[in-house]
Write a protein that holds these residues in place. Structure first.
Motif, PDB file in Angstrom:
ATOM      1  N   MET A  79       0.849  -1.192   0.000  1.00 54.21           N
ATOM      2  CA  MET A  79       0.000   0.000   0.000  1.00 54.21           C
ATOM      3  C   MET A  79       0.890   1.249   0.000  1.00 54.21           C
ATOM      4  SD  MET A  79      -2.974   1.038   2.696  1.00 54.21           S
ATOM      5  CE  MET A  79      -3.889  -0.441   2.313  1.00 54.21           C
ATOM      6  N   GLU A  80       0.553   2.184  -0.846  1.00 53.44           N
ATOM      7  CA  GLU A  80       1.366   3.388  -1.000  1.00 53.44           C
ATOM      8  C   GLU A  80       1.245   4.309   0.214  1.00 53.44           C
ATOM      9  OE1 GLU A  80       1.789   7.217  -4.039  1.00 53.44           O
ATOM     10  OE2 GLU A  80       0.185   5.736  -4.309  1.00 53.44           O
ATOM     11  N   ILE A  81       2.368   4.919   0.576  1.00 49.03           N
ATOM     12  CA  ILE A  81       2.365   5.981   1.580  1.00 49.03           C
ATOM     13  C   ILE A  81       2.411   7.301   0.833  1.00 49.03           C
ATOM     14  CG2 ILE A  81       3.617   7.030   3.499  1.00 49.03           C
ATOM     15  CD1 ILE A  81       4.612   4.223   4.193  1.00 49.03           C
ATOM     16  N   GLU A  82       1.384   8.118   0.995  1.00 52.07           N
ATOM     17  CA  GLU A  82       1.309   9.382   0.288  1.00 52.07           C
ATOM     18  C   GLU A  82       1.606  10.545   1.225  1.00 52.07           C
ATOM     19  OE1 GLU A  82      -2.650   9.572  -1.260  1.00 52.07           O
ATOM     20  OE2 GLU A  82      -3.544  10.120   0.674  1.00 52.07           O
ATOM     21  N   ARG A  83       1.974  11.672   0.628  1.00 53.26           N
ATOM     22  CA  ARG A  83       2.279  12.879   1.386  1.00 53.26           C
ATOM     23  C   ARG A  83       1.176  13.904   1.173  1.00 53.26           C
ATOM     24  NH1 ARG A  83       8.259  14.658  -0.159  1.00 53.26           N
ATOM     25  NH2 ARG A  83       7.826  16.128   1.529  1.00 53.26           N
ATOM     26  N   GLY A  84       1.009  14.779   2.168  1.00 50.40           N
ATOM     27  CA  GLY A  84       0.012  15.833   2.049  1.00 50.40           C
ATOM     28  C   GLY A  84       0.211  16.885   3.102  1.00 50.40           C
ATOM     29  N   PHE A  85      -0.706  17.836   3.122  1.00 48.30           N
ATOM     30  CA  PHE A  85      -0.675  18.927   4.094  1.00 48.30           C
ATOM     31  C   PHE A  85      -2.072  19.139   4.656  1.00 48.30           C
ATOM     32  CE2 PHE A  85       2.990  19.817   1.453  1.00 48.30           C
ATOM     33  CZ  PHE A  85       3.945  20.266   2.344  1.00 48.30           C
ATOM     34  N   VAL A  86      -2.122  19.628   5.880  1.00 45.69           N
ATOM     35  CA  VAL A  86      -3.370  20.061   6.477  1.00 45.69           C
ATOM     36  C   VAL A  86      -3.129  21.445   7.070  1.00 45.69           C
ATOM     37  CG1 VAL A  86      -2.871  18.888   8.678  1.00 45.69           C
ATOM     38  CG2 VAL A  86      -5.237  19.462   8.065  1.00 45.69           C
ATOM     39  N   ARG A  87      -4.077  22.329   6.898  1.00 47.32           N
ATOM     40  CA  ARG A  87      -3.888  23.706   7.354  1.00 47.32           C
ATOM     41  C   ARG A  87      -4.419  23.902   8.768  1.00 47.32           C
ATOM     42  NH1 ARG A  87      -2.236  28.334   5.493  1.00 47.32           N
ATOM     43  NH2 ARG A  87      -2.006  27.519   3.360  1.00 47.32           N
ATOM     44  N   ILE A  88      -3.582  24.498   9.627  1.00 47.30           N
ATOM     45  CA  ILE A  88      -3.994  24.941  10.962  1.00 47.30           C
ATOM     46  C   ILE A  88      -3.621  26.416  11.077  1.00 47.30           C
ATOM     47  CG2 ILE A  88      -3.832  22.646  11.980  1.00 47.30           C
ATOM     48  CD1 ILE A  88      -1.128  23.410  13.158  1.00 47.30           C
ATOM     49  N   ALA A  89      -3.814  27.004  12.238  1.00 44.28           N
ATOM     50  CA  ALA A  89      -3.627  28.448  12.384  1.00 44.28           C
ATOM     51  C   ALA A  89      -2.221  28.898  12.022  1.00 44.28           C
ATOM     52  CB  ALA A  89      -3.963  28.867  13.817  1.00 44.28           C
ATOM     53  N   GLU A  90      -1.211  28.084  12.338  1.00 42.32           N
ATOM     54  CA  GLU A  90       0.177  28.477  12.097  1.00 42.32           C
ATOM     55  C   GLU A  90       0.581  28.375  10.622  1.00 42.32           C
ATOM     56  OE1 GLU A  90      -0.097  27.043  16.332  1.00 42.32           O
ATOM     57  OE2 GLU A  90      -0.887  26.440  14.374  1.00 42.32           O
ATOM     58  N   GLY A  91      -0.195  27.658   9.838  1.00 43.98           N
ATOM     59  CA  GLY A  91       0.146  27.405   8.441  1.00 43.98           C
ATOM     60  C   GLY A  91      -0.138  25.957   8.109  1.00 43.98           C
ATOM     61  N   GLN A  92       0.651  25.386   7.210  1.00 50.96           N
ATOM     62  CA  GLN A  92       0.426  24.015   6.787  1.00 50.96           C
ATOM     63  C   GLN A  92       1.289  23.031   7.579  1.00 50.96           C
ATOM     64  OE1 GLN A  92      -0.497  23.257   2.466  1.00 50.96           O
ATOM     65  NE2 GLN A  92       0.704  25.117   2.214  1.00 50.96           N
ATOM     66  N   MET A  93       0.650  21.956   8.045  1.00 54.65           N
ATOM     67  CA  MET A  93       1.372  20.871   8.693  1.00 54.65           C
ATOM     68  C   MET A  93       1.487  19.729   7.696  1.00 54.65           C
ATOM     69  SD  MET A  93       0.627  18.836  12.279  1.00 54.65           S
ATOM     70  CE  MET A  93       1.075  20.213  13.333  1.00 54.65           C
ATOM     71  N   HIS A  94       2.703  19.255   7.517  1.00 51.17           N
ATOM     72  CA  HIS A  94       2.971  18.182   6.567  1.00 51.17           C
ATOM     73  C   HIS A  94       2.695  16.834   7.220  1.00 51.17           C
ATOM     74  CE1 HIS A  94       5.737  15.331   4.422  1.00 51.17           C
ATOM     75  NE2 HIS A  94       5.113  15.877   3.394  1.00 51.17           N
ATOM     76  N   LEU A  95       2.253  15.875   6.409  1.00 47.36           N
ATOM     77  CA  LEU A  95       1.952  14.547   6.934  1.00 47.36           C
ATOM     78  C   LEU A  95       2.235  13.489   5.881  1.00 47.36           C
ATOM     79  CD1 LEU A  95      -1.012  13.509   5.617  1.00 47.36           C
ATOM     80  CD2 LEU A  95      -1.797  15.394   7.072  1.00 47.36           C
ATOM     81  N   ARG A  96       2.374  12.279   6.352  1.00 50.05           N
ATOM     82  CA  ARG A  96       2.413  11.082   5.529  1.00 50.05           C
ATOM     83  C   ARG A  96       1.297  10.163   6.004  1.00 50.05           C
ATOM     84  NH1 ARG A  96       7.729  12.879   5.459  1.00 50.05           N
ATOM     85  NH2 ARG A  96       8.794  12.545   3.467  1.00 50.05           N
ATOM     86  N   ARG A  97       0.638   9.500   5.055  1.00 49.55           N
ATOM     87  CA  ARG A  97      -0.460   8.612   5.427  1.00 49.55           C
ATOM     88  C   ARG A  97      -0.563   7.474   4.412  1.00 49.55           C
ATOM     89  NH1 ARG A  97      -5.695  12.311   5.274  1.00 49.55           N
ATOM     90  NH2 ARG A  97      -6.552  10.447   6.247  1.00 49.55           N
ATOM     91  N   THR A  98      -1.170   6.375   4.842  1.00 47.33           N
ATOM     92  CA  THR A  98      -1.406   5.276   3.924  1.00 47.33           C
ATOM     93  C   THR A  98      -2.546   5.651   2.999  1.00 47.33           C
ATOM     94  OG1 THR A  98      -2.675   4.260   5.737  1.00 47.33           O
ATOM     95  CG2 THR A  98      -0.470   3.409   5.318  1.00 47.33           C
ATOM     96  N   ALA A  99      -2.329   5.489   1.719  1.00 44.60           N
ATOM     97  CA  ALA A  99      -3.292   5.911   0.712  1.00 44.60           C
ATOM     98  C   ALA A  99      -4.433   4.910   0.594  1.00 44.60           C
ATOM     99  CB  ALA A  99      -2.599   6.059  -0.640  1.00 44.60           C
ATOM    100  N   GLN A 150      11.276   9.630   8.883  1.00 41.46           N
ATOM    101  CA  GLN A 150      11.936   8.604   9.694  1.00 41.46           C
ATOM    102  C   GLN A 150      11.019   7.429   9.995  1.00 41.46           C
ATOM    103  OE1 GLN A 150      14.309  10.415  13.081  1.00 41.46           O
ATOM    104  NE2 GLN A 150      13.195  12.210  12.377  1.00 41.46           N
ATOM    105  N   LEU A 151       9.711   7.667   9.930  1.00 42.22           N
ATOM    106  CA  LEU A 151       8.736   6.638  10.285  1.00 42.22           C
ATOM    107  C   LEU A 151       8.282   5.814   9.095  1.00 42.22           C
ATOM    108  CD1 LEU A 151       6.591   8.821  12.723  1.00 42.22           C
ATOM    109  CD2 LEU A 151       8.251   7.053  13.343  1.00 42.22           C
ATOM    110  N   VAL A 152       8.764   6.146   7.895  1.00 47.50           N
ATOM    111  CA  VAL A 152       8.310   5.423   6.707  1.00 47.50           C
ATOM    112  C   VAL A 152       8.605   3.926   6.797  1.00 47.50           C
ATOM    113  CG1 VAL A 152       8.683   5.147   4.222  1.00 47.50           C
ATOM    114  CG2 VAL A 152       8.256   7.420   5.188  1.00 47.50           C
ATOM    115  N   PRO A 153       9.814   3.491   7.174  1.00 46.20           N
ATOM    116  CA  PRO A 153      10.027   2.035   7.287  1.00 46.20           C
ATOM    117  C   PRO A 153       9.071   1.375   8.271  1.00 46.20           C
ATOM    118  CG  PRO A 153      12.132   3.189   7.278  1.00 46.20           C
ATOM    119  CD  PRO A 153      11.069   4.239   7.417  1.00 46.20           C
ATOM    120  N   LEU A 154       8.792   2.038   9.394  1.00 45.82           N
ATOM    121  CA  LEU A 154       7.845   1.484  10.357  1.00 45.82           C
ATOM    122  C   LEU A 154       6.446   1.441   9.763  1.00 45.82           C
ATOM    123  CD1 LEU A 154       7.110   0.466  13.174  1.00 45.82           C
ATOM    124  CD2 LEU A 154       6.955   2.853  13.926  1.00 45.82           C
TER     125      LEU A 154
END
Length: 276
Positions: free
Chosen positions: A1-21, A42-46
């Motif tokens: 299963m692919e691990i995809e990257r994205g962003f979510v916006r909060i008050a400070e700006g955009q927070m980057h994340l990785r998640r299973t697609a 760093q958590l991608v292998p896990l």
């Protein structure tokens, strides 16, 4: 299963994340918080090993001021601030309930999130949880995570590489004598050292803020305020590590120590078993 990257916006700006697609399956996701320095990379292998182990959907956040996330708003944020930011990011993602894993700095953030929002967390799993005595805390605050900026002659490039390399051989990394040598882990290979150095450089002006918040976090007292089911990971067969984590679990309402093997596959199997 692919691990995809994205962003979510909060008050400070955009927070980057990785998640299973495409992994939404009705189970509460497992949220993962990375150690300092660096990012969720760093958590991608896990994450890959967790997918293989049949874990639920996964979301790994870049702490504010780390990786590709926006900088924290306060000049000297504490762990409660970082924990609140992570909860706000999960709110923005529409995630009401989740399991939570954190390592080192991420463990402190996860602990505080459990104090702030116990009704939202199913299982809390912490790796490297603890606190520092006053003498070591003062030393770490003074020397471990210096404020950095780009230098006319590129000093920051050499510094970042040596910073992440020396962390694998000594603790604290700047005390390079036999008494402070760490023999239980290998020096990362060239690819991993490059990755870790790049992640520090990406957040050069702000990487130190979450570190310094972690150094001053009163882990024992805050763990005592956690009510959700909590597992404190300890290296399998390491009597000192097990005793250390037992001293924290004994002060908790619902804590246990779980021995874990050293490989990524071992850790993934342990985590997957705890959240089933």
């Amino acid at each position: 299963m692919e691990i995809e990257r994205g962003f979510v916006r909060i008050a400070e700006g955009q927070m980057h994340l990785r998640r299973t697609a495409g992994s939404e399956d009705g189970r509460p996701p497992l949220v993962l918080l990375h150690p300092s320095p660096g990012s969720s990379i760093q958590l991608v292998p896990l994450m890959e090993a967790l997918v293989a182990a049949g874990a639920p959907p996964l979301i790994a956040l870049d702490t504010l001021g780390n990786g590709d996330s926006a900088a924290p708003a306060p000049e000297t944020p504490d762990i409660a601030y970082f924990a609140d930011a992570a909860l706000r990011a999960l709110d923005a993602l529409g995630i009401a309930r989740f399991h939570l894993f954190g390592a080192l700095t991420g463990a402190r953030m996860a602990c505080e999130m459990a104090v702030m929002a116990p009704d939202r967390i199913g299982q809390l799993i912490l790796e490297g949880m603890g606190e520092f005595d006053a003498e070591l805390q003062a030393l770490l605050l003074d020397r471990y995570a210096p404020e950095m900026a780009p230098h006319d002659y590129g000093y920051q490039l050499l510094w970042a590489f040596n910073f992440v390399r020396d962390q694998a051989t000594h603790f604290p990394y700047f005390l390079r004598d036999p008494a402070h040598r760490t023999m239980s882990r290998a020096v990362p290979d060239a690819d991993e050292l490059h990755m870790r150095a790049v992640e520090v450089l990406k957040a050069l002006r702000t990487y130190h803020k979450s570190y310094r918040a972690a150094f001053t976090y009163p882990g024992r007292a805050r763990l005592a305020a956690v009510t959700v089911p909590t597992s404190l990971l300890a290296a399998q067969g390491n009597a000192d590590a097990i005793a250390d984590q037992l001293s924290y679990a004994d002060g908790m309402a619902n804590g246990q120590v779980v021995e874990c093997g050293s490989s990524v596959a071992d850790k993934a199997a342990t985590l997957a078993g705890l959240i089933r």
